[in-house]
Design a protein around this motif. Structure first.
Motif, PDB file in Angstrom:
ATOM      1  N   ILE A 278     -12.258   5.288  -9.807  1.00  0.00           N
ATOM      2  CA  ILE A 278     -10.242   5.491 -10.220  1.00  0.00           C
ATOM      3  C   ILE A 278      -9.473   5.292  -9.636  1.00  0.00           C
ATOM      4  O   ILE A 278      -9.697   3.952  -8.320  1.00  0.00           O
ATOM      5  N   ALA A 279      -8.584   4.730 -10.111  1.00  0.00           N
ATOM      6  CA  ALA A 279      -7.437   3.683 -10.088  1.00  0.00           C
ATOM      7  C   ALA A 279      -5.985   4.305  -9.464  1.00  0.00           C
ATOM      8  O   ALA A 279      -5.871   5.898  -9.785  1.00  0.00           O
ATOM      9  N   VAL A 280      -5.470   4.094  -7.938  1.00  0.00           N
ATOM     10  CA  VAL A 280      -4.471   4.312  -7.760  1.00  0.00           C
ATOM     11  C   VAL A 280      -3.391   3.592  -7.541  1.00  0.00           C
ATOM     12  O   VAL A 280      -3.507   2.269  -7.523  1.00  0.00           O
ATOM     13  N   ASN A 281      -2.412   3.307  -8.088  1.00  0.00           N
ATOM     14  CA  ASN A 281      -0.785   2.838  -8.228  1.00  0.00           C
ATOM     15  C   ASN A 281      -0.369   2.658  -7.062  1.00  0.00           C
ATOM     16  O   ASN A 281      -0.477   3.552  -6.233  1.00  0.00           O
ATOM     17  N   ALA A 282      -0.040   1.253  -6.715  1.00  0.00           N
ATOM     18  CA  ALA A 282       0.799   0.656  -5.747  1.00  0.00           C
ATOM     19  C   ALA A 282       1.600  -0.267  -5.224  1.00  0.00           C
ATOM     20  O   ALA A 282       1.426  -1.440  -6.947  1.00  0.00           O
ATOM     21  N   SER A 283       2.762  -0.534  -5.289  1.00  0.00           N
ATOM     22  CA  SER A 283       3.872  -1.619  -5.437  1.00  0.00           C
ATOM     23  C   SER A 283       2.913  -2.777  -4.536  1.00  0.00           C
ATOM     24  O   SER A 283       2.572  -2.527  -3.685  1.00  0.00           O
ATOM     25  N   ALA A 284       3.488  -3.860  -5.239  1.00  0.00           N
ATOM     26  CA  ALA A 284       3.374  -5.213  -4.144  1.00  0.00           C
ATOM     27  C   ALA A 284       4.280  -4.861  -2.709  1.00  0.00           C
ATOM     28  O   ALA A 284       3.129  -4.991  -1.845  1.00  0.00           O
ATOM     29  N   LYS A 285       5.155  -4.171  -2.727  1.00  0.00           N
ATOM     30  CA  LYS A 285       5.005  -3.655  -1.217  1.00  0.00           C
ATOM     31  C   LYS A 285       4.105  -3.285  -0.334  1.00  0.00           C
ATOM     32  O   LYS A 285       3.821  -3.368   0.957  1.00  0.00           O
ATOM     33  N   THR A 286       3.614  -1.965  -0.698  1.00  0.00           N
ATOM     34  CA  THR A 286       2.414  -1.118  -0.066  1.00  0.00           C
ATOM     35  C   THR A 286       1.370  -2.246  -0.296  1.00  0.00           C
ATOM     36  O   THR A 286       0.893  -2.126   0.888  1.00  0.00           O
ATOM     37  N   LEU A 287       0.732  -2.947  -1.423  1.00  0.00           N
ATOM     38  CA  LEU A 287      -0.084  -3.375  -0.823  1.00  0.00           C
ATOM     39  C   LEU A 287       0.360  -5.247  -0.288  1.00  0.00           C
ATOM     40  O   LEU A 287      -0.847  -5.300   1.140  1.00  0.00           O
ATOM     41  N   CYS A 288       1.028  -4.989   0.436  1.00  0.00           N
ATOM     42  CA  CYS A 288       1.442  -6.222   1.016  1.00  0.00           C
ATOM     43  C   CYS A 288       1.529  -5.517   3.005  1.00  0.00           C
ATOM     44  O   CYS A 288       2.108  -6.483   3.225  1.00  0.00           O
ATOM     45  N   THR A 289       1.721  -4.362   3.057  1.00  0.00           N
ATOM     46  CA  THR A 289       1.155  -3.519   4.344  1.00  0.00           C
ATOM     47  C   THR A 289       0.434  -4.596   5.161  1.00  0.00           C
ATOM     48  O   THR A 289      -0.434  -4.670   4.685  1.00  0.00           O
ATOM     49  N   PRO A 290       0.339  -5.048   6.576  1.00  0.00           N
ATOM     50  CA  PRO A 290      -0.752  -5.432   7.232  1.00  0.00           C
ATOM     51  C   PRO A 290      -1.967  -4.906   7.587  1.00  0.00           C
ATOM     52  O   PRO A 290      -1.636  -3.564   7.394  1.00  0.00           O
ATOM     53  N   HIS A 291      -2.246  -5.258   7.354  1.00  0.00           N
ATOM     54  CA  HIS A 291      -4.479  -4.635   6.848  1.00  0.00           C
ATOM     55  C   HIS A 291      -4.615  -4.194   6.493  1.00  0.00           C
ATOM     56  O   HIS A 291      -5.574  -2.952   6.592  1.00  0.00           O
ATOM     57  N   PHE A 292      -3.542  -4.013   4.854  1.00  0.00           N
ATOM     58  CA  PHE A 292      -3.858  -3.118   4.284  1.00  0.00           C
ATOM     59  C   PHE A 292      -5.410  -2.809   3.188  1.00  0.00           C
ATOM     60  O   PHE A 292      -5.781  -1.500   3.700  1.00  0.00           O
ATOM     61  N   ALA A 293      -6.239  -3.943   3.639  1.00  0.00           N
ATOM     62  CA  ALA A 293      -7.697  -4.489   2.917  1.00  0.00           C
ATOM     63  C   ALA A 293      -8.323  -3.310   3.545  1.00  0.00           C
ATOM     64  O   ALA A 293      -9.605  -2.981   3.462  1.00  0.00           O
ATOM     65  N   ASP A 294      -8.094  -3.475   4.651  1.00  0.00           N
ATOM     66  CA  ASP A 294      -8.925  -3.075   6.370  1.00  0.00           C
ATOM     67  C   ASP A 294      -8.873  -1.638   5.929  1.00  0.00           C
ATOM     68  O   ASP A 294      -9.873  -1.491   6.284  1.00  0.00           O
ATOM     69  N   ARG A 295      -7.708  -0.796   5.909  1.00  0.00           N
ATOM     70  CA  ARG A 295      -7.593   0.615   5.725  1.00  0.00           C
ATOM     71  C   ARG A 295      -8.143   0.965   4.841  1.00  0.00           C
ATOM     72  O   ARG A 295      -8.795   1.981   5.267  1.00  0.00           O
ATOM     73  N   LEU A 296      -8.130   0.376   3.804  1.00  0.00           N
ATOM     74  CA  LEU A 296      -9.110   0.776   2.075  1.00  0.00           C
ATOM     75  C   LEU A 296     -10.642   0.868   2.468  1.00  0.00           C
ATOM     76  O   LEU A 296     -11.221   1.678   2.510  1.00  0.00           O
ATOM     77  N   ALA A 297     -11.080   0.081   3.201  1.00  0.00           N
ATOM     78  CA  ALA A 297     -12.162  -0.458   3.356  1.00  0.00           C
ATOM     79  C   ALA A 297     -12.816   0.916   4.345  1.00  0.00           C
ATOM     80  O   ALA A 297     -13.971   1.867   3.780  1.00  0.00           O
ATOM     81  N   ALA A 328      -2.379 -13.481  -1.214  1.00  0.00           N
ATOM     82  CA  ALA A 328      -3.475 -13.288   0.517  1.00  0.00           C
ATOM     83  C   ALA A 328      -4.022 -11.617   0.472  1.00  0.00           C
ATOM     84  O   ALA A 328      -4.996 -11.444   0.720  1.00  0.00           O
ATOM     85  N   SER A 329      -2.618 -10.813  -0.214  1.00  0.00           N
ATOM     86  CA  SER A 329      -3.050  -9.273   0.219  1.00  0.00           C
ATOM     87  C   SER A 329      -3.950  -9.106  -1.051  1.00  0.00           C
ATOM     88  O   SER A 329      -5.076  -7.937  -0.844  1.00  0.00           O
ATOM     89  N   LEU A 330      -4.354  -9.816  -2.702  1.00  0.00           N
ATOM     90  CA  LEU A 330      -5.166  -9.193  -3.253  1.00  0.00           C
ATOM     91  C   LEU A 330      -5.890  -9.982  -3.183  1.00  0.00           C
ATOM     92  O   LEU A 330      -7.183  -8.986  -3.497  1.00  0.00           O
ATOM     93  N   THR A 331      -6.051 -11.266  -2.684  1.00  0.00           N
ATOM     94  CA  THR A 331      -7.864 -11.477  -2.561  1.00  0.00           C
ATOM     95  C   THR A 331      -8.639 -11.140  -1.240  1.00  0.00           C
ATOM     96  O   THR A 331      -9.646 -10.619  -1.551  1.00  0.00           O
ATOM     97  N   ALA A 332      -7.205 -10.733  -0.004  1.00  0.00           N
ATOM     98  CA  ALA A 332      -8.489  -9.511   0.666  1.00  0.00           C
ATOM     99  C   ALA A 332      -8.638  -8.948  -0.294  1.00  0.00           C
ATOM    100  O   ALA A 332      -9.747  -8.141   0.394  1.00  0.00           O
TER     101      ALA A 332
END
Length: 444
Positions: A278-297, A328-332
């Motif tokens: 399931i896909a969720v839309n996110a802006s570049a600003k949202t994705l660049c939030t600190p520790h975003f990838a960790d939070r998703l996981a 960096a955010s997308l790669t993480a």
């Protein structure tokens, strides 16, 4: 010469003017309109005449002929865009381009392995033109105008049925609220109303639109979307809501809400042994939030769901992102097993730059190309090119905005394997979405 047709009363209320530099052309356009029961309010002989008329009173349609040596019709969308941005014209009229169509020969050197040799034999191609302009060029120009909010239709000279259909479309459009006209109303939305909606969920709905394998019609994914019904203004379109959310810095909060409902849907589907992303839309600003990838996981781990089931769609809500930070955010995010999709590919140079510089798992073809794929050869060429590019970059591809059943076989022939749109399924409330998938799963 256009023959007289039955007079359709449905066009009586349309306010139409023509743009023609000479009397012969003006009479030809007036005759075409008269055959449909429409009397032009005036004939403007230049762009300045059009501007003067529009300042004084609203117009629904401007009909002009594309002719060699006359650029007024081609420049008309730019004039309307400027007047609208300056606040001079509130309602943008539709533009009908018409003219004599011809097949003109174009000679070019034959290519060998993609390279033109100076000694190569020449090849002759026949190119369709209208008024001396290649139809493919007119289609490209019209598509840019539509992207700017200006409806442009290309009609063959003497094609009474085409003219009638185009006029009928304007009647239907004018009967609906114009989103551009409502922008000023939506600007009056109080900030605390938006904040209240996101913090309490009042008026918010979270819906899911399935994505299908076009050939088999098997559901292979879905996109989660948010809808907001305001107590006074009714349904607020996403094109208005998202800029408000970003302006107030509430983008991460909204993402979290959509993510939460997506996880709920995934858990319900998991109980039925249905595992689709399931896909969720996110802006570049949202994705660049600190520790975003960790939070998703962490969210997915708590729900005991594999990360691959949550797909992140990068939107262009925030222009000109810091590409280094975004990379960096997308790669993480991808390193943790989440899929990343580039939304609305083809809407501008920004998406082209992002695709060239950043890594994605998927890209989605913008609906404006998909909706025009049957009518315009340029859209078919663009989609075929995107399909080839996706193959070279090893990207999955999704065609969005499929609104006509008849376009599906054509999209498949062009190389699109997955798509979404009203012709396949409309966005559904979570209960309806779950029932839809569970029922289909029983028979697959």
């Amino acid at each position: 010469m256009i023959v007289n047709a039955a007079v359709p009363n449905e066009f009586n209320a349309l306010r139409v003017i023509t743009l023609a530099t000479d009397a012969t052309c003006a009479n030809r356009l007036a005759g075409a309109l008269s055959s449909m029961g429409v009397t032009a309010l005036t004939n403007a002989q230049s762009l300045s005449d059009v501007q003067t008329w529009l300042v004084e009173q609203p117009v629904d349609v401007i009909v002009c002929e594309i002719r060699p040596g006359c650029d007024d019709g081609l420049m008309l969308p730019s004039l309307l865009k400027g007047l609208h941005e300056a606040g001079t014209v509130a309602q943008l009229p539709s533009i009908f381009w018409t003219g004599e169509t011809t097949l003109n020969a174009q000679v070019r050197a034959a290519e060998e392995d993609g390279v033109v040799s100076p000694h190569a034999d020449t090849q002759q191609r026949w190119i369709k033109h209208m008024g001396g302009v290649a139809i493919s060029a007119l289609e490209s120009h019209a598509r840019l105008a539509r992207a700017a909010g200006i409806l442009v239709e290309i009609l063959r000279e003497g094609a009474t049925l085409e003219l009638g259909d185009a006029l009928r479309a304007v009647v239907l459009t004018r009967a609906k609220p114009d989103p551009q006209l409502h922008m000023t109303t939506f600007d009056a939305l109080a900030e605390d109303e938006v904040i209240n909606a996101l913090t309490t969920g009042e008026g918010l709905r979270f819906v899911f639109q399935p994505q299908f394998e076009l050939l088999s019609r098997r559901v292979v994914g879905a996109e989660a979307l948010v809808r907001w019904k305001h107590p006074r203004f009714g349904e607020i379109p996403p094109s208005v809501l998202m800029p408000l959310v970003n302006r107030l810095g509430l983008d991460l909060l909204l993402f979290s809400l959509v993510e939460m409902w997506s996880i709920r849907a995934m858990l319900a589907l998991k109980r039925e042994n249905i595992l689709i992303p399931i896909a969720v839309n996110a802006s570049a600003k949202t994705l660049c939030t600190p520790h975003f990838a960790d939070r998703l996981a962490t969210r997915m781990q708590q729900a005991e769901l594999p990360n691959r089931l949550l797909k992140i769609e990068l939107t262009e809500d925030v222009p000109e992102p810091d590409e280094l930070h975004l990379s960096a955010s997308l790669t993480a995010i991808r390193a943790k097993g989440f899929q990343v999709s580039l939304d609305d590919f083809g809407t501008g140079a920004a998406t082209l730059n992002l695709l060239a510089n950043l890594s994605f798992d998927e890209m989605k073809i913008d609906g404006s190309f998909v909706r025009a794929v049957e009518q315009h050869s340029s859209s078919r060429k663009v989609i075929a090119g995107i399909v080839s590019w996706a193959g070279l970059l090893n990207l999955n591809l999704v065609a969005e905005g499929i609104e006509d059943e008849s376009t599906i076989p054509l999209l498949h022939r062009l190389g699109c394997r997955v798509g979404q749109g009203y012709a396949l399924a409309r966005p559904m409330e979570i209960e309806a979405f779950l029932s839809f998938l569970i029922q289909r799963n029983k028979y697959q």
